[in-house]
Design an enzyme around this catalytic site. Structure first.
Site, PDB file in Angstrom:
ATOM      1  N   HIS A 149       0.844  -1.201   0.000  1.00 31.24           N
ATOM      2  CA  HIS A 149       0.000   0.000   0.000  1.00 31.24           C
ATOM      3  C   HIS A 149       0.878   1.250   0.000  1.00 31.24           C
ATOM      4  O   HIS A 149       1.866   1.315   0.742  1.00 31.24           O
ATOM      5  CB  HIS A 149      -0.823   0.071   1.287  1.00 31.24           C
ATOM      6  CG  HIS A 149      -2.083  -0.709   1.297  1.00 31.24           C
ATOM      7  ND1 HIS A 149      -2.117  -2.079   1.395  1.00 31.24           N
ATOM      8  CD2 HIS A 149      -3.381  -0.306   1.248  1.00 31.24           C
ATOM      9  CE1 HIS A 149      -3.387  -2.478   1.422  1.00 31.24           C
ATOM     10  NE2 HIS A 149      -4.179  -1.421   1.325  1.00 31.24           N
ATOM     11  N   ASN A 206       7.981  -3.863   2.868  1.00 34.59           N
ATOM     12  CA  ASN A 206       6.567  -3.651   3.199  1.00 34.59           C
ATOM     13  C   ASN A 206       6.258  -3.948   4.655  1.00 34.59           C
ATOM     14  O   ASN A 206       5.556  -3.186   5.315  1.00 34.59           O
ATOM     15  CB  ASN A 206       5.707  -4.545   2.299  1.00 34.59           C
ATOM     16  CG  ASN A 206       4.229  -4.384   2.545  1.00 34.59           C
ATOM     17  OD1 ASN A 206       3.748  -3.281   2.755  1.00 34.59           O
ATOM     18  ND2 ASN A 206       3.510  -5.490   2.539  1.00 34.59           N
ATOM     19  N   ASP A 247      14.773  17.534  -1.597  1.00 33.72           N
ATOM     20  CA  ASP A 247      15.542  17.743  -2.839  1.00 33.72           C
ATOM     21  C   ASP A 247      16.058  16.419  -3.397  1.00 33.72           C
ATOM     22  O   ASP A 247      16.071  16.219  -4.625  1.00 33.72           O
ATOM     23  CB  ASP A 247      16.743  18.677  -2.580  1.00 33.72           C
ATOM     24  CG  ASP A 247      16.348  20.147  -2.573  1.00 33.72           C
ATOM     25  OD1 ASP A 247      15.271  20.482  -3.107  1.00 33.72           O
ATOM     26  OD2 ASP A 247      17.124  20.959  -2.031  1.00 33.72           O
ATOM     27  N   GLU A 303      13.220  14.730  -5.093  1.00 37.54           N
ATOM     28  CA  GLU A 303      12.931  15.398  -6.371  1.00 37.54           C
ATOM     29  C   GLU A 303      13.957  14.997  -7.431  1.00 37.54           C
ATOM     30  O   GLU A 303      13.610  14.748  -8.586  1.00 37.54           O
ATOM     31  CB  GLU A 303      12.892  16.930  -6.180  1.00 37.54           C
ATOM     32  CG  GLU A 303      11.682  17.369  -5.353  1.00 37.54           C
ATOM     33  CD  GLU A 303      11.453  18.877  -5.367  1.00 37.54           C
ATOM     34  OE1 GLU A 303      12.406  19.640  -5.645  1.00 37.54           O
ATOM     35  OE2 GLU A 303      10.305  19.295  -5.094  1.00 37.54           O
ATOM     36  N   ASP A 359       8.652  17.773  -9.166  1.00 39.25           N
ATOM     37  CA  ASP A 359       8.675  18.911  -8.251  1.00 39.25           C
ATOM     38  C   ASP A 359       7.502  18.730  -7.301  1.00 39.25           C
ATOM     39  O   ASP A 359       6.345  18.689  -7.735  1.00 39.25           O
ATOM     40  CB  ASP A 359       8.536  20.235  -9.016  1.00 39.25           C
ATOM     41  CG  ASP A 359       8.448  21.433  -8.079  1.00 39.25           C
ATOM     42  OD1 ASP A 359       8.946  21.336  -6.927  1.00 39.25           O
ATOM     43  OD2 ASP A 359       7.871  22.459  -8.483  1.00 39.25           O
ATOM     44  N   PHE A 360       7.787  18.579  -6.027  1.00 34.90           N
ATOM     45  CA  PHE A 360       6.758  18.432  -5.004  1.00 34.90           C
ATOM     46  C   PHE A 360       6.514  19.764  -4.301  1.00 34.90           C
ATOM     47  O   PHE A 360       7.362  20.667  -4.360  1.00 34.90           O
ATOM     48  CB  PHE A 360       7.181  17.375  -3.967  1.00 34.90           C
ATOM     49  CG  PHE A 360       7.363  16.001  -4.563  1.00 34.90           C
ATOM     50  CD1 PHE A 360       6.260  15.221  -4.885  1.00 34.90           C
ATOM     51  CD2 PHE A 360       8.628  15.499  -4.819  1.00 34.90           C
ATOM     52  CE1 PHE A 360       6.421  13.957  -5.441  1.00 34.90           C
ATOM     53  CE2 PHE A 360       8.800  14.232  -5.374  1.00 34.90           C
ATOM     54  CZ  PHE A 360       7.690  13.463  -5.689  1.00 34.90           C
ATOM     55  N   GLN A 371       9.927  26.675  -0.405  1.00 34.91           N
ATOM     56  CA  GLN A 371      10.311  25.348  -0.910  1.00 34.91           C
ATOM     57  C   GLN A 371      11.824  25.172  -0.852  1.00 34.91           C
ATOM     58  O   GLN A 371      12.323  24.126  -0.448  1.00 34.91           O
ATOM     59  CB  GLN A 371       9.878  25.176  -2.381  1.00 34.91           C
ATOM     60  CG  GLN A 371       8.440  24.763  -2.582  1.00 34.91           C
ATOM     61  CD  GLN A 371       8.169  24.440  -4.049  1.00 34.91           C
ATOM     62  OE1 GLN A 371       8.715  23.503  -4.602  1.00 34.91           O
ATOM     63  NE2 GLN A 371       7.303  25.228  -4.675  1.00 34.91           N
TER      64      GLN A 371
HETATM   65 MN    MN Z   1       2.361  -1.894   3.242  1.00 36.36          MN
HETATM   66 MN    MN Z   2       9.436  21.383  -4.871  1.00 37.38          MN
END
Ligand code: MN
Ligand code: MN
Length: 230
Positions: free
Chosen positions: A79, A110, A203, A206, A212-213, A222
């Site tokens: 998940h 996991n 960074d 990214e 780009d978050f 940022q």
């Molecule tokens: Mn999981």
């Molecule tokens: Mn960013």
């Protein structure tokens, strides 16, 4: 926090639903990222529904990953938005079991280090009463190994957590906002270190993903929070 963007929109199929938002990659047959908000109010005691299934909301023409694609692969259906993060009703919990919310994860990842980071996140929500914005996904080689129909196996999994107070959003993020990011290898050896040793800056996530978050956070903020090292 803004829709994560990379240089190529053609492999980002956005699905915006009640439980989380995700970007499905039809070439990889995996999510690029899944993003959700988490607070104590999202965490209840309903049993895991365990109704792993095809995501019927994917546009026609795209391959729909089935639980069978993972059969006998040696990989867990990992998940991204955890079942427990949506556990106040059977209906909302069931939403986390669509196959577009899964990536092939080694059991060592996991069931151990990834799960420990999930539990850490819920502790922030319950113990410290924070409101969290979480983004999780995979990092892939150019020619990844696949399972089943062609589901790519990520070489690593990443997660970004933005820690806020209730009712806060992107405009409330400042240079002082706490952020937590990690990149964990999708390999047996992941258990050789505690999960906290996999923490990195945003960074680094990214750079590894090309996304780009936190695009809705002002650029100067940022720059500061994404460079923060654990
Ligand atoms: Mn999981
Ligand atoms: Mn960013």
């Amino acid at each position: 926090m803004g829709v994560p963007k990379d240089g190529d929109d053609t492999d980002d199929v956005l699905l915006d639903r009640d439980a989380f938002v995700l970007s499905y990659n039809p070439k990889l047959e995996d999510p690029n990222w899944v993003s959700w908000r988490l607070s104590a109010a999202d965490i209840g005691d309903v049993e895991r529904q365990d109704d792993f299934r095809i995501d019927q909301d994917l546009p026609g023409g795209l391959y729909r990953v089935t639980p069978k694609d993972y059969a006998k692969s040696g990989f867990d259906r990992g998940h991204l938005c955890p079942s427990k993060d949506r556990s106040t009703s059977p209906e909302v919990n069931s939403l986390t079991f669509v196959m577009t919310n899964m990536q092939p994860q080694r059991p060592e990842l996991n069931r151990h280090r990834w799960k420990e980071m999930e539990e850490f996140t819920r502790d922030l929500a319950i113990g410290r009463q924070k409101q969290l914005y979480v983004i999780a996904g995979g990092i892939f080689d150019a020619n990844p190994k696949t399972i089943g129909h062609g589901v790519a196996v990520p070489k690593a999994a990443y997660k970004i957590i933005v820690v806020l107070e209730h009712g806060q959003g992107a405009k409330d993020v400042t240079a002082a906002t706490e952020v937590i990011a990690a990149i964990m290898p999708n390999s047996k050896s992941v258990t050789s270190k505690p999960w906290t040793d996999y923490r990195v800056s945003i960074d680094e996530v990214e750079a590894a993903t090309g996304y780009d978050f936190l695009g809705r956070v002002p650029e100067d903020v940022q720059r500061v929070i994404e460079a923060k090292r654990p």
